[in-house]
Design an enzyme around this catalytic site. Structure first.
Site, PDB file in Angstrom:
ATOM      1  N   CYS A  88       2.146  25.139  35.645  1.00  0.00           N
ATOM      2  CA  CYS A  88       2.338  24.596  36.463  1.00  0.00           C
ATOM      3  C   CYS A  88       3.141  25.452  37.480  1.00  0.00           C
ATOM      4  CB  CYS A  88       4.443  24.115  35.977  1.00  0.00           C
ATOM      5  SG  CYS A  88       5.024  25.534  34.726  1.00  0.00           S
ATOM      6  N   ASP A 142      -5.290   5.868  28.832  1.00  0.00           N
ATOM      7  CA  ASP A 142      -4.939   5.287  30.168  1.00  0.00           C
ATOM      8  C   ASP A 142      -5.192   3.407  29.339  1.00  0.00           C
ATOM      9  OD1 ASP A 142      -4.439   4.751  32.329  1.00  0.00           O
ATOM     10  OD2 ASP A 142      -6.396   4.782  32.342  1.00  0.00           O
TER      11      ASP A 142
END
Length: 827
Positions: A13, A510
């Site tokens: 981040c 996924d």
């Protein structure tokens, strides 16, 4: 002022970026530090007189981040000759590490290769080669266009040479051993023995004959002395040094006693150690031969891959077929491949139709149909028809070459588990020399000056110590495992990835294209009244053939798969967000969602319950009305891959939690999860938020592997402890993944984890044996058993045999991975 740009890894981040800026900015000499989180780059200005780039990198590492490869950095892999043990590998790493401009040097003793990362602006490759040569080793030149054959020829020559040396040494050491041992066994056995060689009656003749017989063994084993004493002089002793010191001491002490005999001291005949030196050299040469054979077998898989490509290609030149060497094929050449021939380079079919066996690339045994526009790959086998294709990738750019490169890099990498062995190996040989001298001196004093006793202890310690087993324990297992993975369509990019995979507790998949096929398929056709299911599908597909919507195209494909002929359409209109209306074969057709049907006043009562049930299963029900009345439902869904449920079942059996990550709505995601047996569903997750969801799982204290297609999932693959990309076998350069599965088969996921677990088990066994052997063997050789219980001393000959077998046992254990069986879906 110096400016540099460094690639930063491990940032999750913007706060991480600020942390790096703060850490670097507080370093003395730094004028400015700026981190771009999006590009993961640090731009830094600093005073080179006060601070080095390595110091900046070290500060970043202490903050918990990594420094990636410098854009200007080069990496080269060199074949090294002359290494006799892991201490040699450590020596090369050490001398290269001192070179200015060398960022990293990793030497794989088992593969006999050095991987060097360096700055070409600071140091030249020739300087790196010179440093290796000055350290007492050789850099083997290899013709890149024929690397496989050159390497194979070199290894075969080495094996033949070692066998020849062993044979010569054995021919002379066996009679030497017989002559030395038989006089000692006269009380237990009456073996034939020449009277003229009786050591009690003809001691000088006996001593001179032993000296004569030991010299050929010393001659064929000369490298032990040239390499060993040179390493000793450079204060980097290795295994050759131990052998050289031990056998030289035995021979020199025996020559001294031969002079004593010549001067009339016949008792000195009992202090001859010629046979010890001769047999030790013979046994070490035998061990080296067996080691070379075993090491050759560890890299068989990569050699097999590299040898798959044909040597020539048939290309069209001036309208005629011309056979040329494969390295002369250029991009754009029209290549002709006949039935039974291998495809020489990557390209795309322009003319012809055939079936191609791509098992070398994907591990899938079923041939794949190829027609105009389809891709073909180097080394795959053309089975039936003649095709002509345009060359698109040649040389090192082909899929096969990229696979080979990945496997080679993985084999040359080091797993974290090997670091302890590397540290120990760096101090091992000097420690053994010290222990041998200390124990020999202690026993000499303790026995009141018994030189023979102390000498036996000294030689036994030097000879039994085996740094080779430590050096071979990890890399051999990694070489076999990565090669075995490549054979089965599993590309493991590094030893680190191979080790980390066995610790994974949670598998995150996924959904689209990973657990499911990634494309909508017709799953159900429900009809009302007299119309049949096939007729309903036929008229709906006829109308949808004019639509560009993916669900419409799925219905068209479903009709074609059933062999239904599409009917003529007189009128067509697409209603955005609702469906379509058309006139098909004279009938008014309406196809779409519930909203469209309600707007047109179509009564849905007959199929409302069925539609809700289909929706609960994650399917999309499309209502179809003909001439104003409900005719039925065509349901479409992205269905599970055939292997998904079985693969997830295997993962559960292996004790793992399985999580599905998807952007789909919760209802559809829950339906897919129920079908597949998923433990936990994270639905409605945007692509940019997937990595954050993986981070949350890691924050729960779990080791996480992410499985995706390597495109939309790249950030999540990078965030996970292990990123596993499922591809077609050609996208092997997916930088975000640690493991690439070349087939779209989820069964390869538990196979990869299983391979990792078995490999780490083998490595731990090898390290336990290598450490255990030395920890137990050296005290025994030092006379511990004699000290405690008065048992016999360990004969140096048996010590040499044990040392030779220790390396071979580690290699043999690693080779058991060649029997690894991949998990496959039952037919």
């Amino acid at each position: 002022m110096t400016s540099d740009i460094l690639s930063i890894t491990g940032m999750s981040c913007a706060a991480c970026a600020r942390r790096v800026e703060k850490v670097v900015g507080t370093l003395p000499g730094v004028n400015k530090a700026s981190v771009n989180f999006a590009t993961e780059k640090l731009a830094v200005e600093y005073e080179a007189e006060l601070l080095s780039k390595d110091a900046i990198a070290a500060a970043i590492a202490r903050a918990g981040f990594g420094v990636g490869a410098d854009p200007e950095q080069s990496r080269v892999t060199l074949s090294i000759g002359g290494m006799s043990c892991v201490a040699c590998a450590a020596r090369i790493e050490k001398v290269l590490g001192r070179l200015d401009g060398v960022h990293e040097a990793s030497v794989n003793y088992a593969a006999e290769k050095a991987s060097v990362s360096y700055d070409p602006q600071t140091v030249r490759l020739s300087a790196i080669r010179t440093m290796i040569v000055n350290a007492g080793f050789t850099v083997l030149e290899t013709d890149k266009t024929n690397a496989v054959d050159a390497d194979r020829v070199r290894k075969q020559k080495e094996i033949k040479t070692l066998w020849m040396k062993f044979t010569v040494s054995a021919v002379f050491s066996l009679p030497l051993f017989y002559i030395a041992m038989v006089p000692m066994l006269t009380h237990w056995a009456h073996l034939p023995y020449p009277a003229r060689l009786d050591p009690m009656n003809y001691p000088l003749l006996y001593a001179l004959l032993e000296l004569t017989l030991v010299l050929p063994g010393i001659a064929v084993g000369y490298k032990f002395y040239t390499v060993g004493f040179k390493a000793l002089a450079q204060r980097s002793p290795n295994m050759d040094s131990l052998i050289a010191i031990g056998t030289s001491a035995a021979v020199l002490y025996s020559i001294y006693n031969t002079f004593q005999i010549a001067q009339g001291n016949f008792k000195a005949v009992d202090s001859l150690y010629f046979e010890t030196a001769g047999v030790i050299i013979t046994l070490i040469l035998l061990g080296k031969y067996l080691e070379a054979v075993s090491k050759g077998r560890t890299s068989e898989a990569i050699k097999k891959l590299m040898g798959l490509a044909p040597k020539t290609a048939l290309v069209m030149r001036n309208g005629e077929e011309t056979e040329i060497p494969i390295d002369e094929v250029e991009i754009g050449d029209l290549v002709v491949v006949k039935p039974g021939a291998k495809i020489p380079v990557d390209g795309r079919v322009e003319d012809g139709h055939t079936a191609v066996d791509e098992s070398m690339l994907t591990g899938e045994s079923m041939p794949v149909d190829k027609k105009a526009g389809d891709p073909v790959y180097a080394a795959s086998l053309n089975t039936t028809g003649i095709i002509r294709f345009a060359a698109e990738k040649v040389g090192s750019d082909t899929a096969l070459a990229q696979i080979v490169k990945l496997v080679e890099e993985a084999q040359n990498s080091k797993a974290p588990i090997a670091h302890m062995a590397d540290i120990v190996s760096g101090y091992f040989v000097p420690a053994v020399c010290f222990i041998a001298m200390l124990a020999g001196a202690a026993w000499y004093i303790g026995t009141g000056g018994d030189m023979e006793f102390a000498f036996t202890i000294f030689i036994s310690i030097l000879v039994i110590a085996c740094p080779c087993a430590l050096g071979l324990a990890t890399p051999t297992a990694i070489m076999v495992a990565t090669g075995k993975g490549a054979e089965n369509g599993i590309l493991i990019k590094s030893g680190d990835a191979l080790e980390t995979a066995h610790t994974v507790q949670t598998l995150v998949f996924d959904k689209t294209g990973t657990i499911t096929e990634g494309k909508p398929t017709v799953t159900d056709v429900l009809h009302v009244g007299e119309i049949s299911a096939d007729t309903l599908l036929q008229v709906t597909a006829s109308a949808e053939n004019l639509s560009e919507h993916p669900l419409g195209q799925a219905i068209v494909a479903g009709a074609k798969n059933k062999g239904l002929e599409l009917l003529g359409v007189d009128a067509f209109n697409s209603i955005t967000g609702r469906g379509i209306e058309a006139r098909v074969n004279g009938q008014e057709l309406l196809a779409g969602n519930r909203t469209l049907m309600n707007e047109r006043g179509i009564c849905l009562t007959a199929l409302e319950v069925a539609a809700d049930h289909l929706a609960d299963e994650g399917k999309t029900p499309m209502y179809v009305a003909l001439n104003g009345s409900l005719a039925g439902i065509v349901a479409v869904a992205d269905v599970l891959k055939p292997s998904s449920k079985a693969a997830i079942g295997h993962l559960h059996a292996m004790g793992m939690e399985v999580v599905m990550l998807t952007g789909d709505n919760k209802k559809t995601a829950a339906a897919i999860a129920r079908q597949a047996g998923i433990d936990r569903v994270l639905a409605e997750v945007l692509p940019q938020d997937k990595s954050a969801e993986v981070k949350k799982l890691q924050d729960e204290g779990k080791k996480v592997a992410m499985v995706g297609d390597g495109i939309n999932d790249a950030p999540a693959l990078a965030q996970a402890d292990i990123g596993i990309a499922i591809g077609s076998g050609t996208d092997v350069a997916m930088e975000s993944a640690d493991i690439v599965l070349m087939r779209s088969d989820l069964m390869d996921v538990p196979t990869a984890i299983d391979l990792s677990r078995q490999t780490i088990r083998i490595i731990k066994q090898n390290l336990f044996w290598a450490f255990g052997y030395n920890i137990l063997g050296i005290p025994v050789a030092a006379g511990l058993l004699h000290l405690l219980w008065g048992g016999p001393l360990l004969n140096p000959i048996f010590a040499a045999a044990a040392m030779s077998l220790s390396s071979v046992s580690v290699l043999s254990n690693a080779l058991r991975l060649k029997r690894f069986t991949p998990r496959r879906l039952a037919a």
